[in-house]
Enzyme design. Structure first.
Site, PDB file in Angstrom:
ATOM      1  N   SER A 114     -33.367  30.509  14.404  1.00 22.88           N
ATOM      2  CA  SER A 114     -33.174  30.899  13.009  1.00 22.88           C
ATOM      3  C   SER A 114     -34.363  30.430  12.192  1.00 22.88           C
ATOM      4  O   SER A 114     -35.000  29.421  12.530  1.00 22.88           O
ATOM      5  CB  SER A 114     -31.895  30.269  12.445  1.00 22.88           C
ATOM      6  OG  SER A 114     -31.799  30.473  11.045  1.00 22.88           O
ATOM      7  N   TYR A 121     -26.625  22.995  11.070  1.00 23.64           N
ATOM      8  CA  TYR A 121     -27.203  24.260  11.522  1.00 23.64           C
ATOM      9  C   TYR A 121     -28.717  24.155  11.658  1.00 23.64           C
ATOM     10  O   TYR A 121     -29.293  24.547  12.684  1.00 23.64           O
ATOM     11  CB  TYR A 121     -26.831  25.375  10.539  1.00 23.64           C
ATOM     12  CG  TYR A 121     -27.147  26.757  11.044  1.00 23.64           C
ATOM     13  CD1 TYR A 121     -26.283  27.403  11.918  1.00 23.64           C
ATOM     14  CD2 TYR A 121     -28.298  27.419  10.647  1.00 23.64           C
ATOM     15  CE1 TYR A 121     -26.568  28.677  12.391  1.00 23.64           C
ATOM     16  CE2 TYR A 121     -28.589  28.689  11.107  1.00 23.64           C
ATOM     17  CZ  TYR A 121     -27.718  29.324  11.979  1.00 23.64           C
ATOM     18  OH  TYR A 121     -28.005  30.579  12.445  1.00 23.64           O
TER      19      TYR A 121
END
Length: 259
Positions: free
Chosen positions: A145, A158
């Protein structure tokens, strides 16, 4: 661009919805037999039914990649059915939807995100190794990501997991080089997955002008944007590429914003 997927076995974790489902469909349309791995039985059954109706070669295996015993069982099953594996895509992920202030962050929640997003890809690659080694020019692709490189507030778990997965990518690439297994990553930016969710969660996306203008290309990303790049990186056409991470975000992370 992508050649040589006909009748080859591709396994995609988190493949029942979102970016994962987009990749499943794209690889299957190129002739691959795609194993959809997901911990969501409902989403897996829906995806299997829909793609089978399109006469694509897919199968579904239920697995929570945070649990080592389930990963072991998964690859035992795959090995009995297919004997070898051409591509492993570590896409399963969790955690971005729940920003939590540091003062309220629970260690157990942090550990859960890392177990899925970071330990899961490591263990899937470990147990896939015997099957990957039996294929000619096998590849592993990790879906990370842009959160590995930039953050909004309170996305510790995350961001940390995806940053770790970036580092794991080049570590695996060097460690598996002698086995001739290439390992790369794709770091998606804002990818709209609304139409790619299971029926009970599906929604029609609505993006404002400002949403679109955040991206130099003038739009929000789609699962197909990731899937097309995955086809290339996992193919023999990318045989000289390993240990790399491709950012696919419409240029968002390189745009300077002063207001």
């Amino acid at each position: 661009m992508a050649e040589g997927y006909k009748d080859k076995i591709v396994l995609i974790t988190g493949g029942a919805q979102g970016i994962g489902l987009g990749m499943v469909k794209t690889f299957a349309r190129e002739g691959a037999t795609v194993i959809i791995v997901d911990c969501d039985q409902e989403a897996g059954a829906e995806a299997l039914e829909k793609l089978t109706q399109e006469k694509l070669k897919v199968q579904f295996e239920l697995c929570d990649v945070s649990l080592e015993n389930q990963i072991v069982d998964l690859f035992k099953t795959v090995g009995k059915t297919h004997k070898k594996l051409y591509v492993l895509v570590n896409n399963a992920g969790t955690g971005f939807q729940k920003p939590v202030p540091l003062e309220e962050l629970l260690a157990s929640d942090f550990d859960r995100v890392l177990a899925v997003n970071l330990r899961g890809p490591l263990l899937c690659t470990k147990y896939a190794l015997p099957l990957l080694e039996k294929s000619n020019a096998p590849a592993v692709l990790n879906i990370t990501s842009t959160r590995a490189f930039m953050s909004e507030p309170d996305t510790f778990s995350y961001s940390a997991s995806k940053g770790g997965l970036e580092a794991l990518t080049h570590s695996l690439a060097i460690s598996l080089a002698e086995k001739r297994i290439r390992v790369n990553a794709i770091a998606p930016g804002w990818i709209e997955t609304g139409p790619w969710e299971k029926a009970s969660k599906r929604y029609e996306p609505k993006h404002s002008k400002a949403d679109k203008e955040q991206h130099p290309v003038g739009r929000v990303g789609m699962p197909e944007d990731i899937a097309e790049a995955a086809l290339f990186l996992c193919s023999e056409n990318a045989g000289f590429i390993t240990g790399q991470s491709l950012i696919i975000d419409g240029g968002m992370t390189v745009k300077m914003i002063y207001k």
